[in-house]
Enzyme design. Structure first.
Site, PDB file in Angstrom:
ATOM      1  N   GLY A   7      -9.580  -5.002   4.861  1.00 20.86           N
ATOM      2  CA  GLY A   7      -8.634  -4.683   3.828  1.00 20.86           C
ATOM      3  C   GLY A   7      -8.493  -3.101   3.422  1.00 20.86           C
ATOM      4  O   GLY A   7      -8.260  -3.160   2.107  1.00 20.86           O
ATOM      5  N   ALA A   8      -8.476  -2.338   4.319  1.00 23.51           N
ATOM      6  CA  ALA A   8      -8.874  -0.934   3.887  1.00 23.51           C
ATOM      7  C   ALA A   8      -7.735   0.071   3.719  1.00 23.51           C
ATOM      8  O   ALA A   8      -8.040   0.924   3.491  1.00 23.51           O
ATOM      9  CB  ALA A   8     -10.084  -0.444   4.820  1.00 23.51           C
ATOM     10  N   VAL A  59      -8.554 -11.191   8.408  1.00 25.42           N
ATOM     11  CA  VAL A  59      -9.857 -11.601   8.488  1.00 25.42           C
ATOM     12  C   VAL A  59      -9.839 -13.155   7.848  1.00 25.42           C
ATOM     13  O   VAL A  59     -11.113 -13.529   7.964  1.00 25.42           O
ATOM     14  CB  VAL A  59     -10.484 -10.614   7.705  1.00 25.42           C
ATOM     15  CG1 VAL A  59     -10.657  -9.321   8.349  1.00 25.42           C
ATOM     16  CG2 VAL A  59     -10.230 -10.448   6.150  1.00 25.42           C
ATOM     17  N   ASN A  86     -13.903  -6.409   1.646  1.00 23.92           N
ATOM     18  CA  ASN A  86     -12.920  -5.963   0.589  1.00 23.92           C
ATOM     19  C   ASN A  86     -11.780  -6.781   0.474  1.00 23.92           C
ATOM     20  O   ASN A  86     -11.060  -7.030  -0.681  1.00 23.92           O
ATOM     21  CB  ASN A  86     -12.841  -4.540   0.475  1.00 23.92           C
ATOM     22  CG  ASN A  86     -11.674  -4.039  -0.312  1.00 23.92           C
ATOM     23  OD1 ASN A  86     -11.648  -3.780  -1.459  1.00 23.92           O
ATOM     24  ND2 ASN A  86     -10.546  -3.957   0.286  1.00 23.92           N
ATOM     25  N   TYR A 151      -8.880 -17.917  -7.434  1.00 27.14           N
ATOM     26  CA  TYR A 151      -9.328 -16.784  -7.176  1.00 27.14           C
ATOM     27  C   TYR A 151     -10.748 -16.536  -7.941  1.00 27.14           C
ATOM     28  O   TYR A 151     -11.663 -16.208  -7.197  1.00 27.14           O
ATOM     29  CB  TYR A 151      -8.480 -15.704  -7.974  1.00 27.14           C
ATOM     30  CG  TYR A 151      -8.741 -14.159  -7.728  1.00 27.14           C
ATOM     31  CD1 TYR A 151      -8.630 -13.306  -6.748  1.00 27.14           C
ATOM     32  CD2 TYR A 151      -9.209 -13.508  -8.853  1.00 27.14           C
ATOM     33  CE1 TYR A 151      -8.916 -12.210  -6.600  1.00 27.14           C
ATOM     34  CE2 TYR A 151      -9.735 -12.119  -8.772  1.00 27.14           C
ATOM     35  CZ  TYR A 151      -9.493 -11.546  -7.636  1.00 27.14           C
ATOM     36  OH  TYR A 151      -9.644 -10.217  -7.531  1.00 27.14           O
ATOM     37  N   ALA A 153     -13.109 -18.984  -8.506  1.00 25.28           N
ATOM     38  CA  ALA A 153     -13.710 -19.881  -7.704  1.00 25.28           C
ATOM     39  C   ALA A 153     -14.203 -19.111  -6.104  1.00 25.28           C
ATOM     40  O   ALA A 153     -15.351 -19.128  -5.631  1.00 25.28           O
ATOM     41  CB  ALA A 153     -13.253 -21.095  -7.318  1.00 25.28           C
ATOM     42  N   LYS A 155     -14.115 -15.779  -5.929  1.00 26.96           N
ATOM     43  CA  LYS A 155     -14.984 -14.701  -6.074  1.00 26.96           C
ATOM     44  C   LYS A 155     -16.605 -15.081  -6.634  1.00 26.96           C
ATOM     45  O   LYS A 155     -17.473 -14.431  -6.373  1.00 26.96           O
ATOM     46  CB  LYS A 155     -14.303 -13.751  -7.308  1.00 26.96           C
ATOM     47  CG  LYS A 155     -13.065 -13.215  -6.597  1.00 26.96           C
ATOM     48  CD  LYS A 155     -13.465 -12.320  -5.612  1.00 26.96           C
ATOM     49  CE  LYS A 155     -12.050 -11.397  -5.263  1.00 26.96           C
ATOM     50  NZ  LYS A 155     -12.381 -10.689  -3.990  1.00 26.96           N
TER      51      LYS A 155
HETATM   52  P1  NAP Z   1      -4.635  -4.549  -3.221  1.00 25.71           P
HETATM   53  O1  NAP Z   1      -4.204  -3.268  -3.653  1.00 25.71           O
HETATM   54  O2  NAP Z   1      -3.571  -5.709  -3.110  1.00 25.71           O
HETATM   55  O3  NAP Z   1      -5.066  -4.545  -1.727  1.00 25.71           O
HETATM   56  C1  NAP Z   1      -5.487  -5.904  -1.140  1.00 25.71           C
HETATM   57  C2  NAP Z   1      -5.947  -5.547   0.065  1.00 25.71           C
HETATM   58  O4  NAP Z   1      -6.537  -6.376   1.004  1.00 25.71           O
HETATM   59  C3  NAP Z   1      -4.771  -4.900   1.295  1.00 25.71           C
HETATM   60  O5  NAP Z   1      -5.410  -3.517   2.073  1.00 25.71           O
HETATM   61  C4  NAP Z   1      -4.702  -5.949   2.157  1.00 25.71           C
HETATM   62  O6  NAP Z   1      -4.224  -5.559   3.536  1.00 25.71           O
HETATM   63  C5  NAP Z   1      -5.967  -6.626   1.979  1.00 25.71           C
HETATM   64  N1  NAP Z   1      -5.904  -8.022   2.824  1.00 25.71           N
HETATM   65  C6  NAP Z   1      -5.478  -9.360   1.659  1.00 25.71           C
HETATM   66  N2  NAP Z   1      -5.622 -10.259   2.662  1.00 25.71           N
HETATM   67  C7  NAP Z   1      -6.312  -9.712   3.991  1.00 25.71           C
HETATM   68  C8  NAP Z   1      -6.447 -10.625   4.976  1.00 25.71           C
HETATM   69  N3  NAP Z   1      -6.353 -11.899   5.254  1.00 25.71           N
HETATM   70  N4  NAP Z   1      -6.851  -9.891   6.084  1.00 25.71           N
HETATM   71  C9  NAP Z   1      -6.957  -8.433   6.166  1.00 25.71           C
HETATM   72  N5  NAP Z   1      -6.765  -7.699   5.175  1.00 25.71           N
HETATM   73  C10 NAP Z   1      -6.278  -8.375   3.821  1.00 25.71           C
HETATM   74  O7  NAP Z   1      -5.745  -5.046  -3.922  1.00 25.71           O
HETATM   75  P2  NAP Z   1      -7.064  -4.351  -4.497  1.00 25.71           P
HETATM   76  O8  NAP Z   1      -7.026  -4.081  -5.872  1.00 25.71           O
HETATM   77  O9  NAP Z   1      -7.431  -2.842  -3.859  1.00 25.71           O
HETATM   78  O10 NAP Z   1      -8.459  -5.341  -4.127  1.00 25.71           O
HETATM   79  C11 NAP Z   1      -9.198  -4.998  -3.093  1.00 25.71           C
HETATM   80  C12 NAP Z   1     -10.501  -5.963  -3.981  1.00 25.71           C
HETATM   81  O11 NAP Z   1     -10.882  -5.886  -4.915  1.00 25.71           O
HETATM   82  C13 NAP Z   1      -9.824  -7.527  -3.497  1.00 25.71           C
HETATM   83  O12 NAP Z   1     -11.215  -8.571  -2.899  1.00 25.71           O
HETATM   84  C14 NAP Z   1      -9.775  -7.752  -5.122  1.00 25.71           C
HETATM   85  O13 NAP Z   1      -9.802  -9.228  -5.209  1.00 25.71           O
HETATM   86  C15 NAP Z   1     -10.616  -6.907  -5.495  1.00 25.71           C
HETATM   87  N6  NAP Z   1     -10.757  -6.856  -7.079  1.00 25.71           N
HETATM   88  C16 NAP Z   1      -9.698  -5.927  -7.597  1.00 25.71           C
HETATM   89  C17 NAP Z   1      -9.539  -5.914  -8.961  1.00 25.71           C
HETATM   90  C18 NAP Z   1      -8.256  -5.051  -9.419  1.00 25.71           C
HETATM   91  O14 NAP Z   1      -8.256  -4.959 -10.821  1.00 25.71           O
HETATM   92  N7  NAP Z   1      -7.336  -4.266  -8.740  1.00 25.71           N
HETATM   93  C19 NAP Z   1     -10.486  -6.579  -9.697  1.00 25.71           C
HETATM   94  C20 NAP Z   1     -11.289  -7.275  -9.215  1.00 25.71           C
HETATM   95  C21 NAP Z   1     -11.418  -7.265  -8.021  1.00 25.71           C
HETATM   96  P3  NAP Z   1      -2.756  -5.215   3.970  1.00 25.71           P
HETATM   97  O15 NAP Z   1      -2.235  -4.351   3.021  1.00 25.71           O
HETATM   98  O16 NAP Z   1      -3.093  -4.577   5.360  1.00 25.71           O
HETATM   99  O17 NAP Z   1      -2.158  -6.599   4.478  1.00 25.71           O
END
Ligand code: NAP
Length: 243
Positions: A7-8, A59, A86, A151, A153, A155
């Site tokens: 998810g990069a 994934v 990620n 979510y 659960a 994490k």
């Molecule tokens: P984001 O901007 O919504 O990006 C999510 C990414 O995950 C996107 O690149 C998306 O890919 C990818 N993705 C989702 N489902 C996928 C799948 N089935 N297969 C492959 N790729 C997938 O979110 P973010 O904030 O960067 O989050 C990244 C990580 O950090 C996540 O695990 C999230 O739960 C965690 N997190 C974020 C926060 C926050 O405040 N932002 C806080 C705590 C934890 P595509 O765009 O290519 O579809």
């Protein structure tokens, strides 16, 4: 040394890719739907003088993960030494309104994906007697959150999974650790209403929203070849929110 980040193409994953590349690590970029963003990122990474490639895969689907690992190996001619789990989604709702598909989608995307990718990475890591597995959880996996039972659960599951893998493979030179971000500025949090955002900010002692780079630097700490004595840990990158 080769890393795979799931998810990069955008958000935190994108920042992790750039941080690894700045540290002279080759990076395989996985994306699901953001193909344009993935292409742009790979040209940015190439400018940093490391090898890269983009790989479309959902994934949460085991077969697609198997293909992803095979494709990465084919392109780079080497196995993955650093895996960053990620990819993640949210499907927030109060429990009474949460549909079973909201539960299953989140568990599949956030937790089952970590199982599939880690399982695929571990054999070659064990053979090489070296590996770094870093999974992105969340502070809500530590403390829970109203409206995010699915979510939270998923994490929390990542944390217990990681500690088990860390114990199982510690003797093989493989470390497994978790980064638990707090409130980070990405698309995932952009959807929150302003009053919700300012409410969250009041609980952040550092007094600002975190950046994807804040998270990426913590990932790089765990990814570092030298940090072989740190395993099974959860590092909250949350501006002091959960201290
Ligand atoms: P984001 O901007 O919504 O990006 C999510 C990414 O995950 C996107 O690149 C998306 O890919 C990818 N993705 C989702 N489902 C996928 C799948 N089935 N297969 C492959 N790729 C997938 O979110 P973010 O904030 O960067 O989050 C990244 C990580 O950090 C996540 O695990 C999230 O739960 C965690 N997190 C974020 C926060 C926050 O405040 N932002 C806080 C705590 C934890 P595509 O765009 O290519 O579809």
């Amino acid at each position: 040394m080769l890393a795979l980040v799931t998810g990069a193409a955008r958000g935190i994953g994108r920042a992790i890719v750039l941080e690894l590349a700045r540290n002279k690590i080759d990076v395989a970029i996985n994306y699901n739907s953001s193909s344009e963003a993935a292409k742009l990122l790979s040209s940015e990474v190439e400018k940093l003088g490391v090898k890269t490639g983009i790989f479309q895969a959902n994934v949460s689907d085991r077969d697609q993960v198997l293909k992803l690992f095979a494709d990465v190996k084919k392109l780079f001619g080497e196995s993955i030494a650093i895996l960053v789990n990620n990819a993640g989604i949210t499907r927030d709702n109060l429990l009474m309104r949460m549909k079973p598909e909201d539960w299953h989608d989140v568990i599949n995307s956030n937790l089952n994906s970590v199982f599939y990718c880690t399982k695929e990475a571990i054999r070659d890591m064990a053979k090489a007697k070296f590996g770094r597995i870093i999974s992105i959880s969340s502070v809500v996996g530590l403390v829970g959150n109203s409206g995010q039972a699915n979510y939270a659960a998923s994490k929390a599951g990542i944390i217990a999974f990681t500690k088990s893998v860390a114990r199982e493979y510690a003797s093989r030179g493989i470390t497994a650790n978790v980064v638990a971000p707090g409130f980070i500025e990405t698309n995932m949090t952009q959807v929150l209403k302003d009053d919700v955002k300012s409410g969250i900010l009041q609980s952040v002692p550092v007094g600002r929203i975190g950046s994807p780079e804040d998270v990426a630097r913590a990932v790089m700490f765990f990814a570092n070849e030298c940090n072989s004595y740190v395993t099974g840990q959860v590092l909250a990158v949350d501006g002091g929110m959960t201290m």
